[in-house]
Design a protein around this motif. Structure first.
Motif, PDB file in Angstrom:
ATOM      1  N   SER A  34      -9.922  19.962 -45.638  1.00  0.00           N
ATOM      2  CA  SER A  34      -9.420  20.888 -46.664  1.00  0.00           C
ATOM      3  C   SER A  34      -9.194  20.176 -47.994  1.00  0.00           C
ATOM      4  O   SER A  34      -9.453  20.747 -49.061  1.00  0.00           O
ATOM      5  CB  SER A  34      -8.126  21.550 -46.179  1.00  0.00           C
ATOM      6  N   SER A  35      -8.747  18.928 -47.956  1.00  0.00           N
ATOM      7  CA  SER A  35      -8.563  18.166 -49.204  1.00  0.00           C
ATOM      8  C   SER A  35      -9.905  17.879 -49.860  1.00  0.00           C
ATOM      9  O   SER A  35     -10.039  17.940 -51.085  1.00  0.00           O
ATOM     10  CB  SER A  35      -7.834  16.847 -48.918  1.00  0.00           C
ATOM     11  N   ARG A  36     -10.902  17.563 -49.031  1.00  0.00           N
ATOM     12  CA  ARG A  36     -12.236  17.291 -49.558  1.00  0.00           C
ATOM     13  C   ARG A  36     -12.801  18.519 -50.265  1.00  0.00           C
ATOM     14  O   ARG A  36     -13.353  18.429 -51.373  1.00  0.00           O
ATOM     15  CB  ARG A  36     -13.159  16.857 -48.425  1.00  0.00           C
ATOM     16  N   LEU A  37     -12.633  19.688 -49.634  1.00  0.00           N
ATOM     17  CA  LEU A  37     -13.126  20.918 -50.253  1.00  0.00           C
ATOM     18  C   LEU A  37     -12.315  21.255 -51.504  1.00  0.00           C
ATOM     19  O   LEU A  37     -12.884  21.650 -52.529  1.00  0.00           O
ATOM     20  CB  LEU A  37     -13.060  22.067 -49.254  1.00  0.00           C
ATOM     21  N   ALA A  38     -10.999  21.095 -51.432  1.00  0.00           N
ATOM     22  CA  ALA A  38     -10.150  21.375 -52.595  1.00  0.00           C
ATOM     23  C   ALA A  38     -10.565  20.533 -53.792  1.00  0.00           C
ATOM     24  O   ALA A  38     -10.618  21.022 -54.931  1.00  0.00           O
ATOM     25  CB  ALA A  38      -8.689  21.117 -52.248  1.00  0.00           C
ATOM     26  N   ALA A  39     -10.866  19.265 -53.547  1.00  0.00           N
ATOM     27  CA  ALA A  39     -11.275  18.372 -54.633  1.00  0.00           C
ATOM     28  C   ALA A  39     -12.577  18.849 -55.274  1.00  0.00           C
ATOM     29  O   ALA A  39     -12.778  18.696 -56.490  1.00  0.00           O
ATOM     30  CB  ALA A  39     -11.428  16.948 -54.106  1.00  0.00           C
ATOM     31  N   ARG A  40     -13.460  19.452 -54.469  1.00  0.00           N
ATOM     32  CA  ARG A  40     -14.749  19.909 -54.992  1.00  0.00           C
ATOM     33  C   ARG A  40     -14.663  21.211 -55.776  1.00  0.00           C
ATOM     34  O   ARG A  40     -15.431  21.420 -56.718  1.00  0.00           O
ATOM     35  CB  ARG A  40     -15.751  20.076 -53.845  1.00  0.00           C
ATOM     36  N   VAL A  41     -13.734  22.099 -55.379  1.00  0.00           N
ATOM     37  CA  VAL A  41     -13.760  23.448 -55.941  1.00  0.00           C
ATOM     38  C   VAL A  41     -12.620  23.750 -56.907  1.00  0.00           C
ATOM     39  O   VAL A  41     -12.640  24.779 -57.592  1.00  0.00           O
ATOM     40  CB  VAL A  41     -13.745  24.506 -54.813  1.00  0.00           C
ATOM     41  N   GLN A  42     -11.611  22.885 -56.974  1.00  0.00           N
ATOM     42  CA  GLN A  42     -10.430  23.249 -57.750  1.00  0.00           C
ATOM     43  C   GLN A  42     -10.717  23.435 -59.245  1.00  0.00           C
ATOM     44  O   GLN A  42     -10.161  24.350 -59.868  1.00  0.00           O
ATOM     45  CB  GLN A  42      -9.306  22.237 -57.540  1.00  0.00           C
ATOM     46  N   ASP A  43     -11.599  22.642 -59.815  1.00  0.00           N
ATOM     47  CA  ASP A  43     -11.900  22.802 -61.241  1.00  0.00           C
ATOM     48  C   ASP A  43     -12.566  24.158 -61.498  1.00  0.00           C
ATOM     49  O   ASP A  43     -12.235  24.852 -62.478  1.00  0.00           O
ATOM     50  CB  ASP A  43     -12.799  21.671 -61.730  1.00  0.00           C
TER      51      ASP A  43
END
Length: 212
Positions: A145-154
């Motif tokens: 979930s952290s990996r995905l969050a880092a990719r999509v948060q911007d």
């Protein structure tokens, strides 16, 4: 005539000293080995817990700390904070695990997202509903979930999202704290443990499964 007894006496003393040193070394080595073997035992852990200041850290806490360091650019929140966030209707809760894991149990109201989803596909699915929303992501322990969050948060923030938050410790910590889980619309206290290795981080092993 006087030198021979003296030499024998010196040899005797030296021999005793050598034997004493060897015995001491053997004792230290044996004690160290025993301490090493006991270090991971439940009895040793219980003893450390009783000392107060030297309490044993839960292995999942160590994983959480590592995830926070590896994904320092992602906002992390513990289960109590997430539970407060979920009271807000403007929160989108995303389960970043495989379908089999989700099928065993998930947080109430969660929508599953494939861990390997393309960033463009994710944003295409959610940026239209991002305005004014907070996105909460979780997986087993917080890595996926952290990996995905880092990719999509911007991209989400550019689409108007208020924020993107990872559940620290994931569903394992949520389950360890005995918070609500659902499966097929019904409450459950069972959690998917991902595999036998990671599953050791679940406290209630009788409530953890790999496959139903």
């Amino acid at each position: 005539m006087t030198q021979r007894p003296l030499l024998l006496k010196m040899a005797d003393v030296t021999g005793r000293r050598t034997a004493a040193v060897a015995l001491f070394a053997a004792t230290v080595i044996a004690g160290g080995a025993l301490g090493f073997l006991l270090a991971g035992s439940p009895a040793a852990d219980d003893g450390r817990r009783e000392t107060g200041t030297n309490r044993t850290m839960h292995p999942l806490t160590k994983v959480e700390q590592s995830v926070r360091q590896d994904y320092a650019g992602v906002q992390h929140a513990d289960p109590a904070e997430i539970e407060r966030l979920l009271a807000d209707p403007n929160v989108v809760l995303l389960d970043v695990r495989e379908a089999a894991e989700f099928g065993v149990s998930h947080l109430p109201g969660a929508v599953r997202v494939d861990p390997g989803v393309w960033t463009s596909s994710f944003l295409g699915r959610f940026d239209g509903q991002a305005q004014g929303k907070t996105f909460v992501l979780y997986c087993s322990v917080g890595v996926r979930s952290s990996r995905l969050a880092a990719r999509v948060q911007d991209g989400l923030k550019a689409a108007g999202a208020r924020g993107v938050v990872n559940l620290s410790g994931g569903i394992f910590r949520w389950h360890n704290e005995q918070r609500s889980l659902m499966t097929e619309g019904q409450p459950t206290d069972i959690v998917h443990k991902y595999d036998e290795g990671w599953g050791r981080l679940v406290d209630r092993q009788d409530k953890a499964v790999v496959n139903r």
